[in-house]
Design a protein around this motif. Structure first.
Motif, PDB file in Angstrom:
ATOM      1  N   ASN A  76      -4.296  15.796   6.955  1.00  0.00           N
ATOM      2  CA  ASN A  76      -2.622  16.005   7.536  1.00  0.00           C
ATOM      3  C   ASN A  76      -2.634  14.669   7.639  1.00  0.00           C
ATOM      4  N   SER A  77      -3.629  13.795   8.562  1.00  0.00           N
ATOM      5  CA  SER A  77      -2.929  12.957   9.396  1.00  0.00           C
ATOM      6  C   SER A  77      -3.551  10.861   8.294  1.00  0.00           C
ATOM      7  N   ALA A  78      -2.417  10.665   7.901  1.00  0.00           N
ATOM      8  CA  ALA A  78      -2.413  10.103   7.488  1.00  0.00           C
ATOM      9  C   ALA A  78      -3.669   8.698   8.772  1.00  0.00           C
ATOM     10  N   PHE A  79      -3.799   8.828   9.362  1.00  0.00           N
ATOM     11  CA  PHE A  79      -4.293   7.594  10.503  1.00  0.00           C
ATOM     12  C   PHE A  79      -5.290   8.759   9.725  1.00  0.00           C
ATOM     13  N   LEU A  80      -6.304   9.410   9.305  1.00  0.00           N
ATOM     14  CA  LEU A  80      -7.614   9.763   9.099  1.00  0.00           C
ATOM     15  C   LEU A  80      -7.309   9.254   7.197  1.00  0.00           C
ATOM     16  N   GLY A  81      -7.345   8.526   6.855  1.00  0.00           N
ATOM     17  CA  GLY A  81      -7.031   8.219   5.687  1.00  0.00           C
ATOM     18  C   GLY A  81      -7.631   7.019   5.695  1.00  0.00           C
ATOM     19  N   THR A  82      -8.003   6.490   3.872  1.00  0.00           N
ATOM     20  CA  THR A  82      -9.284   5.305   3.194  1.00  0.00           C
ATOM     21  C   THR A  82      -7.423   4.247   2.965  1.00  0.00           C
ATOM     22  N   PRO A  83      -8.001   2.968   3.382  1.00  0.00           N
ATOM     23  CA  PRO A  83      -8.638   2.590   3.964  1.00  0.00           C
ATOM     24  C   PRO A  83      -7.755   2.918   5.845  1.00  0.00           C
ATOM     25  N   ASP A  84      -8.615   2.879   6.756  1.00  0.00           N
ATOM     26  CA  ASP A  84      -8.084   2.652   7.972  1.00  0.00           C
ATOM     27  C   ASP A  84      -6.458   1.749   8.587  1.00  0.00           C
ATOM     28  N   LEU A  85      -5.557   3.287   8.514  1.00  0.00           N
ATOM     29  CA  LEU A  85      -4.126   2.781   8.919  1.00  0.00           C
ATOM     30  C   LEU A  85      -4.452   2.249  10.312  1.00  0.00           C
TER      31      LEU A  85
ATOM     32  N   ILE B 198       8.897   6.318  -5.678  1.00  0.00           N
ATOM     33  CA  ILE B 198       8.104   5.657  -4.459  1.00  0.00           C
ATOM     34  C   ILE B 198       6.890   5.199  -5.706  1.00  0.00           C
ATOM     35  N   ALA B 199       6.562   5.518  -6.542  1.00  0.00           N
ATOM     36  CA  ALA B 199       6.181   4.860  -7.248  1.00  0.00           C
ATOM     37  C   ALA B 199       6.291   3.356  -8.498  1.00  0.00           C
ATOM     38  N   ALA B 200       6.811   2.582  -8.160  1.00  0.00           N
ATOM     39  CA  ALA B 200       7.943   1.611  -8.370  1.00  0.00           C
ATOM     40  C   ALA B 200       8.127   0.379  -7.006  1.00  0.00           C
ATOM     41  N   VAL B 201       7.522   1.486  -6.172  1.00  0.00           N
ATOM     42  CA  VAL B 201       7.564   0.615  -5.125  1.00  0.00           C
ATOM     43  C   VAL B 201       6.166  -0.010  -4.960  1.00  0.00           C
ATOM     44  N   ASP B 202       5.634  -1.295  -4.976  1.00  0.00           N
ATOM     45  CA  ASP B 202       4.524  -2.332  -4.441  1.00  0.00           C
ATOM     46  C   ASP B 202       4.407  -2.297  -3.097  1.00  0.00           C
ATOM     47  N   PRO B 203       3.768  -1.259  -2.059  1.00  0.00           N
ATOM     48  CA  PRO B 203       2.883  -1.032  -0.859  1.00  0.00           C
ATOM     49  C   PRO B 203       2.791  -2.460  -0.677  1.00  0.00           C
ATOM     50  N   ALA B 204       2.680  -2.895   1.126  1.00  0.00           N
ATOM     51  CA  ALA B 204       1.294  -3.782   1.590  1.00  0.00           C
ATOM     52  C   ALA B 204       0.510  -3.229   1.363  1.00  0.00           C
ATOM     53  N   VAL B 205      -0.318  -1.792   1.193  1.00  0.00           N
ATOM     54  CA  VAL B 205      -1.588  -0.984   1.699  1.00  0.00           C
ATOM     55  C   VAL B 205      -0.587   0.165   0.960  1.00  0.00           C
ATOM     56  N   LEU B 206      -1.865   1.228   0.042  1.00  0.00           N
ATOM     57  CA  LEU B 206      -1.918   2.130  -0.098  1.00  0.00           C
ATOM     58  C   LEU B 206      -2.557   3.250   0.258  1.00  0.00           C
ATOM     59  N   ILE B 207      -2.316   3.930   1.448  1.00  0.00           N
ATOM     60  CA  ILE B 207      -3.667   4.497   1.719  1.00  0.00           C
ATOM     61  C   ILE B 207      -3.447   6.204   1.017  1.00  0.00           C
ATOM     62  N   THR B 208      -5.180   6.783   1.159  1.00  0.00           N
ATOM     63  CA  THR B 208      -5.311   8.024   0.460  1.00  0.00           C
ATOM     64  C   THR B 208      -5.891   8.408   1.039  1.00  0.00           C
ATOM     65  N   LYS B 209      -5.748   9.413   1.535  1.00  0.00           N
ATOM     66  CA  LYS B 209      -6.631  11.207   2.647  1.00  0.00           C
ATOM     67  C   LYS B 209      -6.539  12.740   1.864  1.00  0.00           C
ATOM     68  N   THR B 210      -7.390  13.080   2.538  1.00  0.00           N
ATOM     69  CA  THR B 210      -7.450  14.297   1.734  1.00  0.00           C
ATOM     70  C   THR B 210      -7.112  15.705   3.340  1.00  0.00           C
TER      71      THR B 210
END
Length: 196
Positions: free
Chosen positions: A94-103, A80-92
């Protein structure tokens, strides 16, 4: 039931494929190497089909966590480190929908109505993201063999990782949150052109 063709408005959401999950404190996962291989196969299929790949990273705020921001375990596995994602979401949480930026906002701005969710842990961040995606009105597909988890104890009970994966499948499919599929079927569906 075979997976139907995935629409062009589908994104792959890769959850927490981080090196910290090799820490012995988690216990023994179910086929971590196979999960990593299948997640990479999904990434390759989506990239080949020019569909967006969303990468999610858990930045734990717990001082003892191997996933905390300043820990070596916060880093992604090589696949995954080699992937150039369309967007990187960071979270603290469980849900990626509660991360940054807003998924949710990111997906809706691009007209994406279907998400394929894979990664770690099956019964935690993958299941929570899938459930929330279903609640938000997305069509959600979970290639269960591109996830993994660990044994868990709580409320005086314990369950092995294989049982937790099966329960997640029942929760998601039986609860109407997501379609549970195999990686090979998702890869095949993502490569087929949408029918007119």
């Amino acid at each position: 039931m075979p997976l139907q063709d995935l629409p062009e408005t589908t994104a792959l959401v890769v959850i927490d494929m981080q090196q910290g999950f090799t820490d012995p404190s988690w216990g023994v996962p179910v086929d971590l190497d196979g999960c990593r291989t299948r997640v990479r196969a999904l990434v390759d299929a989506f990239e080949s089909a020019r569909r967006p790949v969303v990468v999610v990273r858990h930045d734990s705020d717990k001082p003892s966590s191997p996933l905390r921001r300043d820990a070596a375990g916060n880093a992604f596995f090589d696949e995954i480190a080699a992937v150039d994602p369309a967007v990187l979401i960071t979270k603290t949480v469980n849900s990626a929908f509660l991360g940054t930026p807003d998924l949710d906002g990111w997906l809706r701005e691009r007209g994406i109505d279907t998400i394929v969710v894979c990664g770690i842990q099956t019964n935690m961040c993958v299941e929570t993201t899938a459930r929330m995606g279903g609640n938000l009105g997305y069509r959600v597909v979970v290639p269960l063999d591109a996830t993994t988890t660990f044994p868990l104890t709580g409320a005086g009970e314990s369950a092995d990782a294989e049982t937790l994966i099966r329960i997640t499948a029942v929760n998601l499919a039986g609860g109407g949150f997501a379609q549970v599929a195999a990686t090979a079927d998702v890869v095949a569906a993502s490569m087929r052109e949408e029918k007119p």
